[in-house]
Write an enzyme that holds these catalytic residues in place. Structure first.
Site, short mmCIF file in Angstrom:
data_model
loop_
_atom_site.label_atom_id
_atom_site.label_comp_id
_atom_site.label_asym_id
_atom_site.label_seq_id
_atom_site.Cartn_x
_atom_site.Cartn_y
_atom_site.Cartn_z
N ASN A 116 120.97 119.00 34.40
CA ASN A 116 120.99 119.72 35.67
C ASN A 116 122.24 119.35 36.47
O ASN A 116 122.29 119.56 37.69
CB ASN A 116 119.73 119.44 36.50
CG ASN A 116 119.63 118.00 36.95
OD1 ASN A 116 120.33 117.11 36.45
ND2 ASN A 116 118.73 117.72 37.89
N ASP A 153 110.33 122.96 41.62
CA ASP A 153 110.85 122.24 40.46
C ASP A 153 109.98 122.42 39.23
O ASP A 153 110.48 122.62 38.12
CB ASP A 153 110.96 120.74 40.78
CG ASP A 153 112.05 120.43 41.78
OD1 ASP A 153 113.10 121.08 41.72
OD2 ASP A 153 111.84 119.54 42.62
#
Length: 411
Positions: free
Chosen positions: A102, A176
């Site tokens: 990420n 998330d």
């Protein structure tokens, strides 16, 4: 789970990611038998520091948040600013099927870890990238958290609250977890492609896209003037609201086919004379009269406790749910009966309740729930599996290319 039931047994995943969303995807593969190695810096993933904001003790030996995202993984702590550390990463990728990250696009490019560079060296590798706002456009390199990219930019914070009141209190992880499981689905599809064609793939998922997709029904309806935030009394269907009970609890009703439920519900709330009233009985012509029905239901709900309402609604087969508090979820018989929750005994002796990921398999059964790795807990083990000998490992350690948990805990 027996070895033959580990559907991803033999799959190797390298995870270079922090916080929740991308590690959630790594956890999915670890649960199903893949070998997942998480790379951290010497200071560890910042997720390890969130205990105070969650009301938990700051104890590395009891970190429920860490384990929720990282159970079943191995951990190595590398200095990727040194070429020797980067060489270890590349050696890991030599033997891997999936790379999860990420990092922001510009950081990946500077480190030589961007997809265009990686795919030349590893043409069959699945490159999975979790971003805040997507890979293109003017905001592609903004820092993205679910508070910002998902809740705020994605249309949740600005709409899903009672008009005239303050916006909701946000909680970390909601966006998330959606993004992480979407990323898992993309990785699985890409592994299937790689198996069939021998070609790798780049999978991208963004928090922003996940947010607007999840709200897709209403985001699209904004084209037709359906605008939020609104007042509860302005809901087109008054049966799709949350109402307070006499003991100050909330019950959410959900009766989308208004016409079907209207006669029965009018009997329940003591308004049988309205069952056939043309002003109220047909949703297609209800219009502003919906406010009157809302008021009647609202007044009725205040006359009984949440337990009394539950008994009536279950008996009458009315779609509803009590708005549970988090501590109630931890004790919810339904959650335990379906193995949504499990117990984990920590190295400090405490036993805590943790949540499993929400995808279950009948034949493969439940994966064993083991805690996530301490910082650098498996550093030497991973290096040995890569073929480094004792002398090389000692030299790398002396140069602080990697650290082990013992080095950190004894500081």
């Amino acid at each position: 789970m027996s070895s033959q039931e580990n559907v991803f047994s033999g799959i190797k995943v390298v995870e270079l990611a922090t916080y929740v969303a991308a590690p959630c995807a790594g956890r999915y593969f670890a649960d199903l038998g893949a070998s997942v190695v998480k790379i951290e810096g010497f200071g560890g993933d910042p997720l390890r520091t969130t205990a105070p904001s969650e009301g938990r003790p700051s104890d590395p030996y009891e970190d429920t948040t860490w384990d929720l995202e990282n159970a079943g993984k191995k951990g190595i702590a590398l200095n990727l600013k040194d070429q020797a550390g980067k060489d270890i990463l590349f050696k890991m990728l030599d033997e891997s099927d999936v790379f999860i990250t990420n990092w922001r696009s510009d950081a990946l490019l500077r480190a030589g870890l961007d997809y265009e560079t990686i795919k030349v060296r590893y043409p069959k590798l699945i490159y999975a990238h979790l971003t805040g706002y997507g890979e293109l456009g003017p905001d592609k390199d903004l820092p993205g958290f679910d508070f910002t990219a998902f809740f705020a930019r994605g249309g949740w914070l600005g709409t899903l609250y009672e008009k005239g009141s303050d916006p909701m209190n946000l909680v970390a992880g909601l966006g998330d977890h959606q993004a992480g499981l979407y990323l898992s689905a993309g990785i699985m599809s890409s592994l299937y492609k790689a198996e069939k064609t021998g070609q790798g793939e780049k999978v991208t998922v963004s928090l922003y896209h996940c947010a607007i997709y999840a709200l897709g029904l209403l985001v699209q309806s904004a084209q037709y003037g359906n605008r939020y935030p609104i007042n509860k009394r302005d809901m087109l269907n008054p049966f799709m609201n949350a109402f307070k009970t006499s003991d100050d609890r909330l019950i959410q009703l959900a009766m989308p086919p208004y016409n079907v439920f209207f006669p029965k519900f009018m009997e329940i709330i003591g308004q049988p004379e309205l069952k056939d009233d043309p002003k109220y009985c047909q949703f297609e012509t209800l219009g502003e009269n919906s406010k009157h029905i809302y008021d009647l239901v609202n007044d009725y709900m205040k006359t009984k406790t949440v337990v009394e309402h539950k008994e009536i609604f279950v008996k009458e087969d009315i779609p509803f749910a009590i708005a549970q508090l988090w501590e109630e979820i931890l004790e919810d018989e339904q959650a335990w009966a379906n193995d949504f929750l499990c117990s984990l005994k920590y190295d400090n002796g405490n036993t805590r309740t943790l949540l499993r990921q929400p995808i279950k398999f009948k034949e493969m059964g439940l994966p064993e729930y083991t805690r996530g790795p301490y910082i650098g807990e498996h550093s030497q083990e991973v290096l040995m599996e890569l073929g480094y000998n004792n002398e090389e490992i000692s030299e790398l350690k002396e140069k602080r290319i990697f650290v082990e948990w013992d080095d950190i805990k004894n500081k």
